[in-house]
Design an enzyme around this catalytic site. Structure first.
Site, PDB file in Angstrom:
ATOM      1  N   CYS A  78       0.858  -1.178   0.000  1.00 41.08           N
ATOM      2  CA  CYS A  78       0.000   0.000   0.000  1.00 41.08           C
ATOM      3  C   CYS A  78       0.896   1.231   0.000  1.00 41.08           C
ATOM      4  O   CYS A  78       2.098   1.143   0.201  1.00 41.08           O
ATOM      5  CB  CYS A  78      -0.908   0.023   1.230  1.00 41.08           C
ATOM      6  SG  CYS A  78      -2.042  -1.389   1.353  1.00 41.08           S
ATOM      7  N   GLY A  97      -0.722   0.518  -5.031  1.00 40.34           N
ATOM      8  CA  GLY A  97      -2.040  -0.035  -4.744  1.00 40.34           C
ATOM      9  C   GLY A  97      -3.083   0.536  -5.670  1.00 40.34           C
ATOM     10  O   GLY A  97      -3.184   1.757  -5.814  1.00 40.34           O
ATOM     11  N   ASN A 146       0.728   0.541   5.923  1.00 39.94           N
ATOM     12  CA  ASN A 146       1.299  -0.295   4.864  1.00 39.94           C
ATOM     13  C   ASN A 146       2.057  -1.428   5.532  1.00 39.94           C
ATOM     14  O   ASN A 146       2.964  -1.178   6.330  1.00 39.94           O
ATOM     15  CB  ASN A 146       2.242   0.536   3.988  1.00 39.94           C
ATOM     16  CG  ASN A 146       3.024  -0.316   2.999  1.00 39.94           C
ATOM     17  OD1 ASN A 146       2.558  -1.347   2.551  1.00 39.94           O
ATOM     18  ND2 ASN A 146       4.219   0.128   2.660  1.00 39.94           N
ATOM     19  N   GLY A 147       1.706  -2.664   5.211  1.00 39.40           N
ATOM     20  CA  GLY A 147       2.394  -3.811   5.790  1.00 39.40           C
ATOM     21  C   GLY A 147       1.429  -4.911   6.157  1.00 39.40           C
ATOM     22  O   GLY A 147       0.325  -5.007   5.616  1.00 39.40           O
ATOM     23  N   TYR A 190      11.073  -4.442  -7.398  1.00 41.11           N
ATOM     24  CA  TYR A 190       9.826  -4.284  -8.142  1.00 41.11           C
ATOM     25  C   TYR A 190       8.958  -3.116  -7.694  1.00 41.11           C
ATOM     26  O   TYR A 190       8.526  -2.315  -8.514  1.00 41.11           O
ATOM     27  CB  TYR A 190       8.997  -5.576  -8.050  1.00 41.11           C
ATOM     28  CG  TYR A 190       7.639  -5.475  -8.711  1.00 41.11           C
ATOM     29  CD1 TYR A 190       7.503  -5.637 -10.086  1.00 41.11           C
ATOM     30  CD2 TYR A 190       6.495  -5.177  -7.973  1.00 41.11           C
ATOM     31  CE1 TYR A 190       6.263  -5.530 -10.699  1.00 41.11           C
ATOM     32  CE2 TYR A 190       5.251  -5.069  -8.585  1.00 41.11           C
ATOM     33  CZ  TYR A 190       5.135  -5.250  -9.945  1.00 41.11           C
ATOM     34  OH  TYR A 190       3.920  -5.131 -10.558  1.00 41.11           O
ATOM     35  N   THR A 242       9.259  -2.084 -15.105  1.00 45.18           N
ATOM     36  CA  THR A 242      10.187  -2.144 -13.981  1.00 45.18           C
ATOM     37  C   THR A 242      11.569  -2.632 -14.363  1.00 45.18           C
ATOM     38  O   THR A 242      12.561  -2.241 -13.758  1.00 45.18           O
ATOM     39  CB  THR A 242       9.614  -3.065 -12.879  1.00 45.18           C
ATOM     40  OG1 THR A 242       8.206  -2.864 -12.792  1.00 45.18           O
ATOM     41  CG2 THR A 242      10.242  -2.769 -11.549  1.00 45.18           C
ATOM     42  N   ASP A 277      13.213  -9.630 -17.013  1.00 47.79           N
ATOM     43  CA  ASP A 277      12.103  -9.251 -16.137  1.00 47.79           C
ATOM     44  C   ASP A 277      12.660  -8.992 -14.740  1.00 47.79           C
ATOM     45  O   ASP A 277      13.738  -9.474 -14.388  1.00 47.79           O
ATOM     46  CB  ASP A 277      11.040 -10.353 -16.092  1.00 47.79           C
ATOM     47  CG  ASP A 277       9.658  -9.806 -15.776  1.00 47.79           C
ATOM     48  OD1 ASP A 277       9.553  -8.620 -15.388  1.00 47.79           O
ATOM     49  OD2 ASP A 277       8.672 -10.557 -15.911  1.00 47.79           O
ATOM     50  N   ASP A 278      11.903  -8.226 -13.942  1.00 49.12           N
ATOM     51  CA  ASP A 278      12.388  -7.926 -12.593  1.00 49.12           C
ATOM     52  C   ASP A 278      12.364  -9.154 -11.701  1.00 49.12           C
ATOM     53  O   ASP A 278      13.212  -9.337 -10.836  1.00 49.12           O
ATOM     54  CB  ASP A 278      11.561  -6.792 -11.975  1.00 49.12           C
ATOM     55  CG  ASP A 278      10.075  -7.055 -12.039  1.00 49.12           C
ATOM     56  OD1 ASP A 278       9.581  -7.898 -11.272  1.00 49.12           O
ATOM     57  OD2 ASP A 278       9.402  -6.414 -12.865  1.00 49.12           O
TER      58      ASP A 278
END
Length: 538
Positions: A2, A31, A105-106, A263, A311, A373-374
């Site tokens: 988030c 998000g 966030n978490g 990412y 990314t 790709d990441d």
């Protein structure tokens, strides 16, 4: 993942909502499920607007006009276990004590014991299946223990210190106390990012405006300077008269999540003193050496390097330059489709890969292609991308990942809850390549990934690399915990919730079932607040 944001103008009659909205749009990559803003007016009243959807869709001119006041907090939400009921959009609010608004966030890992405490001891009602609401109520309960009609900074530090003793997991949080100020704090391991910045207040006022945000890009774009990361276990309290900081947690290993650099974070952000852009350049340099070694071992050559936008572009360009190979943009991205990794639901991710990307035959036909790709998580996106390359004529498709194989669940806020969903779980590199349809897969080594990030801030001696190693920095995560979590998530994913939304509940709901034997969702009535009307709280 988030995104969180807090803003305090020195002028209480200022209009913070528009700038909070702009800041949230810069955090939209963190998000895309829901977003919300709560502001506080001059008389200490809160005004709210939150809903499912993107920032640009939820906050039109009418919505912003109802958000009154010179301070506020905002949130963009990505559900970590599939729940997307709009009642779980943040920020959350409690009116006891003092009036508190909260965004997080978490992810917590001890929600079961915390819910028991809330029910049996604190007697506080948790109305949604979000652990963010649980964190808010732990904070509020600790403030209430002061027994004071008016609190000060010392009381707030004590309350947050108590919260950090009770709550285990990853959390970066912003809060707002009615008529008082804004607060930010970060878990003792510093797993999730949050920082602060300031600027001179506009007009003749000699004071300063203050900002909290998940990433430094918000400060850069909004004219804030002196960006500082909130330290692990630190709480920061900002009022219009003072800024007070204190470490309130017991010492713990500082271990930011390395996946932020791989990412999640924007390349133009700086997290914990590390430029995300520079770290991705270094990842490309290190990956080039591994690619060269593996290609030589397999007697293979490649004609062109093509990134998976967006990314991996930075790393792919550095890799191509180091190997002296052509770099081409072979996939054209539809920018009006969101990030597939953070889309709720596997079917939605799969369906949107081809809507999001189109392969240009010109760059693939009759070539051995190295796609960079990441990371490779579920393999859904990779499989579709490889097939697209082959459909337009690629001879061989080799995939290089900037991250090592992801074989373990993430319990700190990233949507990787089930090991069985991870394409690398219980598979070697050859099996992974076969599963996603690649001719060869090459992974970055973990020591190279860590070195790519750490070289820009050697004071970081440890990262959370649990998705690669299965070692969880907070402790408290064992096989029994993971198995129970995965079983409940699988059961919920196969069910349809009473509100008509298919999919599982968030971790609090899962833990509540573990702890209390509940069946079905918690007492979660629909959010009755008008989404584009102000919500006034005395």
């Amino acid at each position: 993942m988030c995104g969180i944001l807090g803003l305090l103008y020195h002028d209480p009659n200022g209009d913070a909502a528009a700038e909070i909205c702009e800041g949230l749009s810069l955090l939209q990559h963190r998000g895309q499920d829901a977003c919300g803003i709560v502001t506080c007016g001059p008389k200490g009243r809160f005004y709210q607007c939150k809903a499912n959807g993107m920032v640009r869709d939820v906050f039109d001119t009418n919505a912003l006009s109802t958000l009154i006041g010179g301070m506020g907090i905002g949130h963009v939400r990505y559900p970590t276990a599939g729940s997307s009921h709009h009642a779980e959009a943040q920020p959350f609010y409690v009116n006891s004590p003092y009036g508190i608004v909260f965004a997080h966030n978490g992810n917590l890992i001890n929600t079961a014991s915390l819910l028991q405490f809330m029910d049996a001891t604190a007697h506080r009602h948790i109305n949604t299946s979000s652990d963010s609401e649980l964190l808010l109520n732990i904070f509020a309960d600790n403030l209430q223990k002061t027994g004071k009609f008016r609190i000060n900074e010392e009381d707030i530090f004590t309350a947050i210190g108590g919260l950090m003793e009770q709550c285990k997991g990853a959390y970066a949080c912003v809060a707002m106390l009615a008529g008082f100020g804004i607060i930010a704090f970060r878990d003792p391991n510093g797993i999730r990012p949050v920082g602060m910045a300031s600027r001179k207040a506009q007009g003749p006022d000699t004071g300063r405006d203050y900002l909290f945000a998940s990433e430094s890009v918000v400060a850069d774009a909004s004219g804030f300077g002196d960006w500082e990361d909130v330290k692990p276990g630190e709480a920061v309290i900002i009022t219009r008269n003072s800024v007070t900081r204190r470490i309130v947690a017991q010492p713990a290993p500082f271990a930011p999540d390395i996946f932020e650099y791989v990412y999640f974070a924007r390349p133009d952000s700086v997290l914990d003193g590390v430029s995300v852009y520079r770290s991705r350049m270094a990842m490309g340099d290190a990956l080039a050496e591994e690619v060269k070694r593996v290609l030589d071992e397999n007697s293979l050559s490649v004609d062109v390097v093509i990134p998976v936008p967006d990314t991996s572009r930075v790393a792919a360009l550095n890799l191509a330059q180091k190997l002296q190979l052509p770099y081409r943009e072979g996939f054209i991205k539809n920018r009006y489709v969101g990030r597939t990794f953070i889309m709720p639901g596997q079917q939605m991710r799969r369906k949107n890969v081809r809507r999001k990307l189109n392969a240009m035959a010109l760059e693939f036909a009759n070539k051995n292609v190295l796609i960079v790709d990441d990371s490779i998580v579920r393999g859904t996106t990779s499989k579709e991308i490889i097939q697209m390359a082959k459909d337009v004529g690629a001879k061989k498709v080799i995939v290089a990942s900037c991250a090592p194989p992801i074989r373990y669940s993430n319990v700190y806020g990233i949507d990787m809850p089930s090991r069985s969903e991870l394409v690398a779980h219980n598979r070697d590199t050859a099996s992974i390549a076969q599963t996603i349809g690649a001719d060869l897969v090459i992974f970055q080594t973990l020591p190279d990934l860590i070195a790519s990030v750490r070289q820009f801030n050697p004071s970081i001696t440890k990262f959370d690399c649990s998705v690669f190693t299965g070692e969880y920095v907070t402790g408290g995560v064992d096989e029994e915990y993971l198995s129970r979590l995965e079983k409940i998530r699988a059961d919920n994913t196969n069910a349809v919730r009473p509100n008509g939304i298919a999919g599982g509940a968030d971790v609090v709901q899962e833990s509540r079932e573990l702890a209390l034997g509940c069946s079905g969702p918690m007492n979660g009535a629909d959010d009755t607040i008008g989404l584009h009307n102000s919500w006034k709280l005395s």
